[in-house]
Design an enzyme around this catalytic site. Structure first.
Site, short mmCIF file in Angstrom:
data_model
loop_
_atom_site.label_atom_id
_atom_site.label_comp_id
_atom_site.label_asym_id
_atom_site.label_seq_id
_atom_site.Cartn_x
_atom_site.Cartn_y
_atom_site.Cartn_z
N LYS A 37 0.82 -1.22 0.00
CA LYS A 37 0.00 0.00 0.00
C LYS A 37 0.85 1.27 0.00
O LYS A 37 0.46 2.29 -0.50
CB LYS A 37 -0.84 0.04 1.28
CG LYS A 37 -2.04 -0.82 1.22
CD LYS A 37 -3.14 -0.26 2.08
CE LYS A 37 -3.15 -0.85 3.45
NZ LYS A 37 -4.45 -0.66 4.12
N GLN A 49 9.94 -5.35 17.66
CA GLN A 49 11.15 -5.07 18.43
C GLN A 49 11.70 -6.34 19.05
O GLN A 49 12.85 -6.71 18.85
CB GLN A 49 10.82 -4.07 19.55
CG GLN A 49 10.34 -2.74 19.05
CD GLN A 49 9.91 -1.82 20.19
OE1 GLN A 49 9.77 -2.25 21.33
NE2 GLN A 49 9.69 -0.57 19.89
N GLU A 117 10.35 -13.78 27.10
CA GLU A 117 9.21 -12.87 27.14
C GLU A 117 8.05 -13.54 27.87
O GLU A 117 8.10 -14.74 28.14
CB GLU A 117 8.80 -12.47 25.72
CG GLU A 117 9.84 -11.62 25.02
CD GLU A 117 9.42 -11.16 23.64
OE1 GLU A 117 8.58 -11.84 23.02
OE2 GLU A 117 9.94 -10.14 23.18
N HIS A 239 -1.50 -4.47 23.51
CA HIS A 239 -0.17 -4.50 24.13
C HIS A 239 -0.24 -3.64 25.39
O HIS A 239 -0.76 -2.53 25.35
CB HIS A 239 0.89 -3.95 23.17
CG HIS A 239 2.27 -4.32 23.60
ND1 HIS A 239 2.89 -3.73 24.67
CD2 HIS A 239 3.13 -5.26 23.13
CE1 HIS A 239 4.08 -4.28 24.83
NE2 HIS A 239 4.25 -5.21 23.91
N SER A 386 4.28 -14.57 16.37
CA SER A 386 3.63 -14.13 15.13
C SER A 386 4.60 -14.03 13.96
O SER A 386 4.28 -14.47 12.84
CB SER A 386 2.92 -12.79 15.33
OG SER A 386 3.70 -11.95 16.11
N LEU A 387 5.79 -13.49 14.18
CA LEU A 387 6.76 -13.46 13.07
C LEU A 387 7.10 -14.89 12.65
O LEU A 387 7.27 -15.18 11.47
CB LEU A 387 8.02 -12.69 13.47
CG LEU A 387 7.89 -11.17 13.45
CD1 LEU A 387 9.14 -10.51 14.04
CD2 LEU A 387 7.65 -10.65 12.04
C1 FAD Z 1 5.13 -2.37 17.24
C2 FAD Z 1 5.03 -3.83 16.97
C3 FAD Z 1 5.92 -4.72 17.57
C4 FAD Z 1 5.83 -6.09 17.32
N1 FAD Z 1 6.75 -6.92 17.88
C5 FAD Z 1 6.74 -8.24 17.53
C6 FAD Z 1 7.77 -9.11 17.97
O1 FAD Z 1 8.71 -8.71 18.64
N2 FAD Z 1 7.69 -10.41 17.59
C7 FAD Z 1 6.67 -10.91 16.83
O2 FAD Z 1 6.65 -12.11 16.53
N3 FAD Z 1 5.70 -10.09 16.40
C8 FAD Z 1 5.71 -8.77 16.71
N4 FAD Z 1 4.73 -7.95 16.25
C9 FAD Z 1 3.71 -8.49 15.36
C10 FAD Z 1 4.32 -8.73 13.99
O3 FAD Z 1 5.21 -7.67 13.69
C11 FAD Z 1 3.25 -8.80 12.92
O4 FAD Z 1 2.26 -9.72 13.28
C12 FAD Z 1 3.87 -9.25 11.60
O5 FAD Z 1 4.94 -8.41 11.25
C13 FAD Z 1 2.83 -9.23 10.50
O6 FAD Z 1 3.49 -9.48 9.29
P1 FAD Z 1 2.65 -9.60 7.97
O7 FAD Z 1 3.61 -9.92 6.89
O8 FAD Z 1 1.51 -10.51 8.18
O9 FAD Z 1 2.02 -8.15 7.76
P2 FAD Z 1 2.69 -6.69 7.74
O10 FAD Z 1 4.13 -6.71 8.08
O11 FAD Z 1 1.81 -5.81 8.55
O12 FAD Z 1 2.60 -6.29 6.22
C14 FAD Z 1 1.35 -6.05 5.62
C15 FAD Z 1 1.59 -5.69 4.19
O13 FAD Z 1 0.37 -5.72 3.47
C16 FAD Z 1 0.25 -4.55 2.68
N5 FAD Z 1 -1.17 -4.32 2.45
C17 FAD Z 1 -2.18 -4.29 3.35
N6 FAD Z 1 -3.35 -4.06 2.73
C18 FAD Z 1 -3.08 -3.95 1.40
C19 FAD Z 1 -3.86 -3.69 0.26
N7 FAD Z 1 -5.19 -3.48 0.33
N8 FAD Z 1 -3.26 -3.63 -0.94
C20 FAD Z 1 -1.90 -3.80 -1.06
N9 FAD Z 1 -1.11 -4.06 0.00
C21 FAD Z 1 -1.70 -4.12 1.22
C22 FAD Z 1 0.95 -3.48 3.50
O14 FAD Z 1 1.31 -2.38 2.70
C23 FAD Z 1 2.15 -4.28 3.99
O15 FAD Z 1 3.13 -4.33 2.97
C24 FAD Z 1 4.81 -6.58 16.48
C25 FAD Z 1 3.92 -5.69 15.89
C26 FAD Z 1 4.02 -4.33 16.12
C27 FAD Z 1 3.06 -3.39 15.45
#
Ligand code: FAD
Length: 545
Positions: A37, A49, A117, A239, A386-387
């Site tokens: 996006k 983090q 953790e 959180h 989650s990662l």
């Molecule tokens: C501050 C913070 C700290 C965290 N710390 C941890 C941690 O230490 N350990 C852990 O395991 N987890 C942690 N988490 C959770 C973890 O980071 C997320 O669950 C994980 O990164 C999600 O990855 P993802 O690839 O599913 O989505 P994301 O990384 O959120 O990526 C989503 C992608 O989808 C794209 N997208 C969304 N909608 C659309 C659309 N309509 N059209 C095109 N593209 C779209 C976005 O642009 C983005 O590129 C943390 C989360 C946060 C916010």
């Protein structure tokens, strides 16, 4: 206006840990499009983090990691999904290391440093100082940029999935998506054999969140509209510790601080967690978030405090350089004073129902990462799982696509996006007003502590908003704000519906009207009226708007 059609083997919607890992794992002879996006790094991944949970230490075991995850999940984890994830954890980390992700090593042994953790009975969190997500995302982005079969589309927002009848079975299948190209302000068509939703979570549905702006649950809403089941949407993880400062937007104070001994204190300086759980600061997140919420409401306090100042400044600087620097920007020196904190929406445990290969209910549509519901997290996600889920399911979904794609018929050309009946909006205030209203009532009525009355109020409001948004969507050209608002309203409705159906308190769902936990744990499974797994096509069902 020229209509633009793109053709790829695989379309990946999302460029976080899940989407990029999948793209890199696909065979290099497949053509792959990855959409984001905003910039590639704009999802939640970059903000992580703490680290990634995995069984890496000889004193640790798969059984122990599985048992901790089941315990945190409040009876709702699917044990097969938990086992599958944990058993593949070492391999997932080794893949990241091979990719060049620079995890922190212990100074004395030179081995990878593992931290601990909440909810984990062992040190099993591998990390890159306190900016693990950045290290992972950077490593993945470097590789996808170098991959010749992967095309990257930044500032492209998927609007809706395309469905066509499979020529052999007449069953519906997913053949791509309509996507808004923000720079050109037009909707383009992406056709493909396999589509992967890797679009992250939906925490933006709440007023206060640790997530970046794009976390509007687009994937969940698109899949729901396309006829896929969605489960356990009432389990939103809050959180416990987000930095409380008027100028700090969504800055999370990692759980690892509590893992390394930080103490939660009332404004008076009193430590209070032992009144709520024997593990005190290391209790599961939901317990800590509710304890903070309870104490803030009891005292009428704007925030509470997290204190690590009893550790040496060298230790703090070495382990938490990002947090220390960021807090200093706001005039808070964490080596000598406590950090003001509040809870904030952080993680969406529910999502699109998938199996261990990321298959959704709609043929050739996959969902991975935070947008999906694999059964791993149950009623409460354990920190840093989650990662891990992103990488493990990205790999299994990529394997399934690689196996099946040769047998998938090339989609027929999809109809163009129809804009003949819409005009440019002259009242964008409707969008910003509804965004604010939705996120505020979700915070007030569907937050950490729920009641039937509050949920009924929220349900009433979301239906009114849905009507207004639908009317607006039908009459005006789409913009990224409108797409997100429309999706947030769908996700809000799914959360409220699931919360109203759960007549108990369990994990992250706490109701004052039903404080007890039922003996039998059951998922909240929402089935759309156009349930894709049962749809047999008589004539082409494509809708372009
Ligand atoms: C501050 C913070 C700290 C965290 N710390 C941890 C941690 O230490 N350990 C852990 O395991 N987890 C942690 N988490 C959770 C973890 O980071 C997320 O669950 C994980 O990164 C999600 O990855 P993802 O690839 O599913 O989505 P994301 O990384 O959120 O990526 C989503 C992608 O989808 C794209 N997208 C969304 N909608 C659309 C659309 N309509 N059209 C095109 N593209 C779209 C976005 O642009 C983005 O590129 C943390 C989360 C946060 C916010």
């Amino acid at each position: 206006m020229n209509k633009i059609h793109h053709n790829f083997d695989v379309l990946v919607i999302g460029s976080g840990a899940a989407g990029l890992s999948l793209a890199l794992k696909l065979p290099s002879h497949l053509s792959v499009a990855v959409l984001s996006k905003g910039k590639l790094e704009s999802g939640s991944t970059r903000y992580a983090q703490g680290g990634i949970a995995a069984v890496l230490d000889s004193a640790d075991s798969v059984e122990s990691h599985v048992a901790d995850t089941l315990e945190a999940g409040g009876g709702l984890c699917h044990e097969d999904a938990v086992r599958f994830t944990v058993e593949n954890s070492r391999q997932a980390i080794e893949w990241l290391i091979d990719l060049g992700v620079d995890f922190t090593r212990a100074e004395d042994s030179g081995e990878y440093h593992l931290t601990r953790e909440g909810g984990h009975s062992h040190r099993r969190i591998i990390h890159s100082k306190d900016a693990t997500g950045r290290a992972v995302e950077n490593g993945l982005v470097r590789r996808v940029k170098a991959a010749r079969n992967i095309s990257l589309f930044e500032n492209f927002v998927a609007v809706d999935l395309i469905k066509q009848a499979d020529p052999a079975t007449r069953r519906l299948r997913c053949t791509g998506a309509y996507v808004l190209n923000i720079a050109e302000d037009r909707v383009e068509t992406f056709s493909c054999k396999a589509t992967v939703l890797a679009s992250g979570g939906a925490s933006k549905v709440y007023l206060y969140t640790t997530n970046p702006d794009g976390a509007s649950g687009d994937g969940i809403a698109m899949a729901w509209r396309a006829g896929c089941r969605v489960a356990n949407m009432e389990f939103n993880q809050f959180h416990p510790t987000c930095l409380y400062h008027p100028k700090a937007k969504s800055f999370l104070i990692t759980e690892a601080l509590r893992g390394e001994g930080a103490i939660l204190r009332l404004p008076s300086g009193e430590a209070f967690m032992e009144r709520f759980h024997p593990l005190k600061e290391l209790a599961p997140r939901d317990v800590v978030a509710r304890a903070i919420d309870h104490e803030m409401k009891r005292l009428g306090a704007d925030c509470l405090y997290l204190d690590i100042s009893h550790k040496s400044p060298e230790f703090i600087r070495e382990h938490f350089p990002t947090i220390q620097a960021r807090c200093l920007q706001y005039g808070i020196d964490i080596t000598s004073e406590p950090i003001p904190v509040v809870p904030a929406a952080h993680y969406t445990c529910g999502g699109i129902v998938v199996d261990t290969h990321g298959h959704s209910d709609l043929k050739n549509l996959y969902a991975i990462g935070e947008t999906s519901f694999t059964g791993l997290h149950g009623a409460n996600r354990m920190a840093s799982n989650s990662l891990l889920e992103c990488i493990v399911y990205a790999h299994s979904a990529a394997a399934s696509i690689a196996d099946s794609i040769g047998k998938i018929a090339t989609p027929i050309t999809a109809k163009d996006w129809d804009e003949s009946r819409v005009t440019n909006s002259d009242e964008d205030v409707v969008i910003s007003h509804n965004w604010d209203e939705l996120r505020r009532f979700m915070w007030d009525y569907v937050g950490i502590v729920r009641t039937i009355k509050r949920l009924e109020r929220a349900s009433h409001r979301v239906h009114l908003l849905q009507k207004e948004i639908h009317e607006y969507y039908s009459n005006y050209k789409v913009s990224s704000d409108l797409i997100e608002l429309r999706n947030l309203a769908v996700v809000a409705e799914l959360i409220i519906q699931s919360a109203m159906g759960r007549k108990e308190s369990r994990g992250l769902h706490y109701s004052l009207d039903f404080p007890e936990t039922a003996e039998i744990a059951v998922d909240s499974m929402l089935v759309p009226t156009n349930f894709a797994a049962q749809e047999i096509i008589v004539s082409a069902p494509e809708k372009t708007r």
